[in-house]
Write a protein that holds these residues in place. Sequence first.
Motif, PDB file in Angstrom:
ATOM      1  N   THR A 107     -24.226 -49.389  10.728  1.00 18.46           N
ATOM      2  CA  THR A 107     -23.762 -48.325   9.832  1.00 18.46           C
ATOM      3  C   THR A 107     -23.053 -48.919   8.616  1.00 18.46           C
ATOM      4  OG1 THR A 107     -23.501 -46.872  11.737  1.00 18.46           O
ATOM      5  CG2 THR A 107     -22.400 -46.212   9.705  1.00 18.46           C
TER       6      THR A 107
ATOM      7  N   LEU B  30     -25.617 -50.385   6.270  1.00 18.13           N
ATOM      8  CA  LEU B  30     -26.356 -49.344   5.548  1.00 18.13           C
ATOM      9  C   LEU B  30     -25.506 -48.750   4.425  1.00 18.13           C
ATOM     10  CD1 LEU B  30     -28.073 -47.574   8.571  1.00 18.13           C
ATOM     11  CD2 LEU B  30     -29.233 -48.755   6.697  1.00 18.13           C
TER      12      LEU B  30
ATOM     13  N   LEU C 153     -27.116 -43.470   0.754  1.00 18.42           N
ATOM     14  CA  LEU C 153     -27.016 -42.717   2.000  1.00 18.42           C
ATOM     15  C   LEU C 153     -25.614 -42.138   2.141  1.00 18.42           C
ATOM     16  CD1 LEU C 153     -28.741 -45.176   4.521  1.00 18.42           C
ATOM     17  CD2 LEU C 153     -29.712 -43.107   3.522  1.00 18.42           C
TER      18      LEU C 153
ATOM     19  N   GLU D  11     -25.806 -39.866   7.258  1.00 18.06           N
ATOM     20  CA  GLU D  11     -27.155 -40.452   7.317  1.00 18.06           C
ATOM     21  C   GLU D  11     -27.106 -41.898   7.805  1.00 18.06           C
ATOM     22  OE1 GLU D  11     -29.177 -37.860   3.693  1.00 18.06           O
ATOM     23  OE2 GLU D  11     -28.193 -39.768   3.249  1.00 18.06           O
TER      24      GLU D  11
ATOM     25  N   GLN E  78     -26.250 -41.888  11.547  1.00 14.98           N
ATOM     26  CA  GLN E  78     -27.409 -41.495  12.352  1.00 14.98           C
ATOM     27  C   GLN E  78     -28.430 -42.634  12.432  1.00 14.98           C
ATOM     28  OE1 GLN E  78     -28.710 -37.792  12.794  1.00 14.98           O
ATOM     29  NE2 GLN E  78     -26.737 -36.860  12.373  1.00 14.98           N
ATOM     30  N   GLU E  79     -28.691 -43.282  11.293  1.00 11.55           N
ATOM     31  CA  GLU E  79     -29.638 -44.409  11.301  1.00 11.55           C
ATOM     32  C   GLU E  79     -29.106 -45.564  12.133  1.00 11.55           C
ATOM     33  OE1 GLU E  79     -31.667 -46.240   7.907  1.00 11.55           O
ATOM     34  OE2 GLU E  79     -31.566 -44.271   6.945  1.00 11.55           O
TER      35      GLU E  79
ATOM     36  N   LYS F 117     -29.501 -44.503  15.835  1.00 15.25           N
ATOM     37  CA  LYS F 117     -30.901 -44.458  16.261  1.00 15.25           C
ATOM     38  C   LYS F 117     -31.537 -45.855  16.269  1.00 15.25           C
ATOM     39  CE  LYS F 117     -31.529 -39.676  15.046  1.00 15.25           C
ATOM     40  NZ  LYS F 117     -31.961 -38.702  14.069  1.00 15.25           N
ATOM     41  N   GLY F 118     -31.094 -46.725  15.383  1.00 16.07           N
ATOM     42  CA  GLY F 118     -31.619 -48.091  15.363  1.00 16.07           C
ATOM     43  C   GLY F 118     -31.107 -48.940  16.504  1.00 16.07           C
TER      44      GLY F 118
END
Length: 174
Positions: A77, A80, A87, A91, A94-95, A98-99
Amino acid sequence: MVYIKIIGAFMVLGSGFALGRLIAETYKDRAKQLEQLQHALQILQTEITCQSSALPVALDNVANRTGEAIGGIFRATAALLLQGRGLTVDEAWQEGIKGTLPELCLTEADAAVLLRLGKVLGSSHGTDQIKHLQLVKEQLAQNEQEAKTEKEKNVRLWNFLGAGIGLMLIIMFF
């Protein structure tokens, strides 16, 4: 020829036992990872209240102070957010989850609790974020209790089941 059968029987028994232990380990790891997540959120809470760090820095600090598996969520996170792709925090969160989720033993319910945190993380003042972090920690504590109950029921079951399947295959083939 008899020696080959005996060696084959031990290999089948060992494989069955190893498979049972592998499945049993997922129950143990889920409880441990839920506990680590609560600890990580406590560190994040401290970063927000005491350090007043920028969110990517706070997330990276949490990643450095937690286990590799759980720290991956916070590290991903933070990375990102620092990439400058535009982002939002939600977002990126969440990425990041999920990753990292395929590497963890968490269930969909555990992930859903974490995903909800992204909607308020970094979007409100510190006091509000602390309340949401407390709520998520309480929900994760409930999930951890459930995971410990499942662990107690299923670890012994899978250990015996793996060895039992191995023995059953030996009886069937020899």
